[in-house]
Design a protein around this motif. Sequence first.
Motif, mmCIF file in Angstrom:
data_model
loop_
_atom_site.group_PDB
_atom_site.id
_atom_site.type_symbol
_atom_site.label_atom_id
_atom_site.label_comp_id
_atom_site.label_asym_id
_atom_site.label_seq_id
_atom_site.Cartn_x
_atom_site.Cartn_y
_atom_site.Cartn_z
ATOM 1 N N UNK A 1 0.838 -1.232 -0.117
ATOM 2 C CA UNK A 1 0.133 0.208 0.116
ATOM 3 C C UNK A 1 0.776 1.237 0.160
ATOM 4 N N UNK A 2 2.239 1.074 0.064
ATOM 5 C CA UNK A 2 2.979 2.561 0.244
ATOM 6 C C UNK A 2 3.946 2.234 -1.078
ATOM 7 N N UNK A 3 4.280 3.516 -1.806
ATOM 8 C CA UNK A 3 5.222 3.469 -2.889
ATOM 9 C C UNK A 3 6.665 3.335 -2.422
ATOM 10 N N UNK A 4 7.369 3.015 -3.399
ATOM 11 C CA UNK A 4 8.720 2.548 -3.202
ATOM 12 C C UNK A 4 9.407 3.427 -2.203
ATOM 13 N N UNK A 5 9.182 4.904 -2.359
ATOM 14 C CA UNK A 5 9.878 5.823 -1.697
ATOM 15 C C UNK A 5 9.141 5.628 -0.129
ATOM 16 N N UNK A 6 7.905 5.477 0.020
ATOM 17 C CA UNK A 6 7.079 5.321 1.280
ATOM 18 C C UNK A 6 7.713 4.155 2.001
ATOM 19 N N UNK A 7 8.132 2.901 1.181
ATOM 20 C CA UNK A 7 8.681 1.819 1.937
ATOM 21 C C UNK A 7 10.136 2.106 2.590
ATOM 22 N N UNK A 8 10.775 2.845 1.584
ATOM 23 C CA UNK A 8 12.311 3.194 1.942
ATOM 24 C C UNK A 8 12.289 4.245 3.358
ATOM 25 N N UNK B 1 12.476 12.496 2.991
ATOM 26 C CA UNK B 1 12.819 12.688 1.719
ATOM 27 C C UNK B 1 14.367 12.795 1.424
ATOM 28 N N UNK B 2 14.942 13.646 2.077
ATOM 29 C CA UNK B 2 16.229 14.022 2.216
ATOM 30 C C UNK B 2 17.157 12.873 2.313
ATOM 31 N N UNK B 3 16.745 11.837 2.940
ATOM 32 C CA UNK B 3 17.278 10.441 3.245
ATOM 33 C C UNK B 3 17.094 9.555 2.091
ATOM 34 N N UNK B 4 16.070 9.627 1.954
ATOM 35 C CA UNK B 4 15.523 8.501 0.910
ATOM 36 C C UNK B 4 15.906 8.825 -0.313
ATOM 37 N N UNK B 5 16.057 9.574 -1.035
ATOM 38 C CA UNK B 5 16.670 10.102 -2.522
ATOM 39 C C UNK B 5 18.109 9.675 -2.495
ATOM 40 N N UNK B 6 18.876 9.779 -1.677
ATOM 41 C CA UNK B 6 20.391 9.416 -1.907
ATOM 42 C C UNK B 6 20.264 7.736 -1.761
ATOM 43 N N UNK B 7 19.570 7.329 -1.036
ATOM 44 C CA UNK B 7 19.397 5.627 -0.854
ATOM 45 C C UNK B 7 18.960 5.095 -2.126
ATOM 46 N N UNK C 1 16.863 4.848 -8.509
ATOM 47 C CA UNK C 1 16.523 6.293 -8.822
ATOM 48 C C UNK C 1 15.594 6.639 -9.769
ATOM 49 N N UNK C 2 14.529 7.415 -9.386
ATOM 50 C CA UNK C 2 13.392 7.817 -10.407
ATOM 51 C C UNK C 2 12.330 6.782 -10.008
ATOM 52 N N UNK C 3 12.482 5.563 -9.241
ATOM 53 C CA UNK C 3 11.402 4.534 -9.182
ATOM 54 C C UNK C 3 10.675 4.880 -7.686
ATOM 55 N N UNK C 4 11.059 5.950 -7.213
ATOM 56 C CA UNK C 4 10.471 6.365 -5.604
ATOM 57 C C UNK C 4 9.076 6.480 -5.906
ATOM 58 N N UNK D 1 16.555 -4.126 0.778
ATOM 59 C CA UNK D 1 17.767 -3.746 1.484
ATOM 60 C C UNK D 1 18.131 -2.342 1.983
ATOM 61 N N UNK D 2 17.651 -1.394 0.828
ATOM 62 C CA UNK D 2 17.602 -0.054 1.266
ATOM 63 C C UNK D 2 17.019 0.317 2.232
ATOM 64 N N UNK D 3 15.506 -0.297 2.404
ATOM 65 C CA UNK D 3 14.915 -0.041 3.242
ATOM 66 C C UNK D 3 15.266 -0.275 5.051
ATOM 67 N N UNK D 4 16.279 -1.353 5.036
ATOM 68 C CA UNK D 4 16.638 -1.567 6.350
ATOM 69 C C UNK D 4 18.109 -0.574 6.383
ATOM 70 N N UNK D 5 18.781 -0.527 5.346
ATOM 71 C CA UNK D 5 20.044 0.164 5.809
ATOM 72 C C UNK D 5 19.667 1.522 5.988
ATOM 73 N N UNK D 6 18.572 2.197 5.362
ATOM 74 C CA UNK D 6 18.566 3.738 5.626
ATOM 75 C C UNK D 6 18.284 3.995 7.093
#
Lengths: 287, 345, 268
Positions: free
Chosen positions: B91-98, B113-119, B126-129, B146-151
Amino acid sequence: MTDRRRIFLLLAPALMVIGGLFLTGLGLTLLRSFRYMPALGLTDPDLAAYVAVLTRPDFLASLGFSLWIAAASTLIAAMLALASALLLRQSFPGRAVISFLVQLNLTIPHIVGAIGVLYLVSQSGVFARLARAAGMIAAPSDFPILTNDPDGIGIILLYVWKELPFITLILLSSLQTLGEDHEAVARSLGASRWQAVAHVLLPMISPALLSASALVFAFSFGAYEVPLILGANAPKALAVLAWQAQTEPDLVARPEAMAMAVITALIGLGLLLATLRSLRHRGLHAR
Amino acid sequence: MTTLGLAGLCKTYQGADHRALAGLDLTVESGTLTALLGPSGCGKTTAMKLVAGLLRPDAGDVLLDGRSVLALPPERRGVAMVFQNPLLFPHLTVAGNLGFGLRMRGLSPREIAARVEPMLERVRLDGLGPRRPVDLSGGQQQRAALARALILQPKVLLLDEPLSNLDPGLRDEMRCLIRGLQRETGITTLIVTHDQAEAVAIADRIALMLDGRLAQSGAPEDLYRRPATAEVAQFFGGVNFLPGRVAGGQFHATFGRLALAEAGLDREATVTIRPEAIRLGEGPNTLTGRVQEIAFLGTQSRVTLDLMATTLEALVAPDVAESLTVGQEIAVNLPAKALWVLPQP
Amino acid sequence: MRGRGSRGLAGLALGLFMVLPVLPLVIWSFAHGWRFPSLWPEDVSLDGWAIALSDRAGVLQSFGLTALIAAATTLIALLIGLPAGRALGLYRFRGKGLVALLLVAPAVLPGIAVVFGLHGIFLRLGLTGTIAGVILAHLVPVLPYVTLVLAAVFSRFDPAFEDQARSLGATPLQCLTRVTLPAIWPGLLTAALFAFLVSWSQYLLTLAIGGGRVQTLPLLLFSSASAGRNDVTAAIALLYILPGLLVLIITARQITGRGAALTGGIGS
């Protein structure tokens, strides 16, 4: 045999039954609602029945009444069902018994439940007796009127009782399909127990909750036997009013009954389609 | 930087007849990538969930930098887990998940948002957020997980078979990404796998689990060349177990005597040798064997040898195998350096 | 564990709510006069049951008739729903969404909209007031459930088993009876029990098509409730619950998963 032919042959009997009974029945209802009844010499379809129905105060009262019953029942049943599903997926002493009772309720016909509610909350019912024993009332007439009442409290009570298990079991099935992993992920990503429920679990089961609620709404909006037993003389539920118009001796009144039935079905159908659309719009499916 | 310690962890599932974990001890050194290796059903995922706080152990302790975290709920342990399936929230976007974990911590949308973009960029999403998870390929979903956990910059990162659902090509790519990100961030990482080749390729250290216990841990080479038990050797593909006796720096077996590289105490012992270490031809430590079977395996051929009723398997180049015939007697060379005396008989 | 006690309490409340309307029925069925404000019947007797079970009341005949109608409806619905469920569960084809919608619609649309038109058709065909007419009418709400359940069953069935059986020498009929039906048997049973209950609970369709001449149990129950003998009415109501209870016990082992999936199927 090609696949197309095979599929057609497999579907043919079912489509014939649905077409021959359901669609034809629906079509005939529709035709008659447009006052097309050659047997009575009515051969020019018009909207007179709809105009007549929509200007009848008792119909408008019934429409409002049925909407009220359906909305209140669905809302209360959905909220209680959500709580019940969240409860029943956890372990606690006696859970098996409670699950059995919830499922048992699903098999009890509405009419039995309606009579039970009547004996339970009528002015001389079990609750009234308990209130009397507790010294809260002196005579049956002191007990609030909860059955055959203009607010439909008894009807709503019955629907909440009857539809709560339906929604609960759909939610439990949805929870079972989803598994517990998404919540586990949420927890390991720093969500507290309640955050995981609010931000992950609820959004994920909301399609199931929404579609089950829509079904409950459509049913409680158009059903006949429950308001027949628990409803007041006025306003009547839509189905009861339509049935009454249909059984009037005056044949010319029939198109109005048909128009009422069509309007009832359209509102139910409209709500279901709107639900379906909103689910599709969110890119999620009911299951 | 955090050291993760598992001390005597025990766990039996309700209704199960054997223990999933039977006293697991393991230390994951700060900043290393350790692979928890073992056959399916040996309790690896259970160990992960105990560390993450998703299960409670029956006994034992989980320590971060020597302090017990058992009393802490999952969300306060600073341990992030990536599951075998990506399990992106649909139910969340990719960026929402991260950004999910950051949102749980109460960060503002702008900070998130400032931390999701670089991740996103770092894991090549990139662009798929704004997309939905269902629109992502399997590999992209796993990278997002993986990114969702690393962030969250966790103290410890747990990866549960993150490669097993990927195609072979994507698997290499993902392995490099995990290795690279781990080196960059220095996050103490424990990765679960049942594939010994994968463990050897990715990890600084390997902990091999068998039957709910730690069988051996160490550098990949240690487990490969110096297995502690026959079971460990078997798990790493060793098939030649030679029974005999160590005496005076030599190994005495029914088929002859072999020189050993390291002299140990005299005792009954089992010696292992890997099939690819066996050479056909003359040299020190040479015995005579009869060719029993030759199987062409593509890049190599397997030659089954009979050494006076002891069976030995050797892997040789196909052209070497081609010159052999079944029943032929040949010289078999077992280099002393390749012979490993198992510590326990 | 923390919270188990409060969960048990909430469970108790839920369970109590579930049986609440049934309790007065049980008490009433054994009451010989239970006047306000007594909390308990003055006289406990089996009169209600005796009258309900007597020949004169016609409850038992009605019970048999209702069961006959439900069984016949179930059988026909299975024969028609099985192939349709197979088509929906195993194949992808153009217009599948529309077909599925059409096959589900009768179950979710208010019955009042179909009942009038159906009555008109059956009147012309001479089917009103007949048991056959009522059975046909019951197909309208029953068939969708059967089709949906079987579609879900077939979507988990691998037709390669049939090819395998045919290549081992089974005729199409043997293939059906020895391979396909055993494989889908649990789902088929659930669909059948479900169909039986849906037909068993019908009121409006029976009233409209039967025209009062086909006295199924719910019709009898309603007239009894209107007549005002609470003890007899309660006994009939409890008799009416019986088959559902039986079905539940038969399926109890599988119901948490499959039974819920059944009801879930309607929504998808």
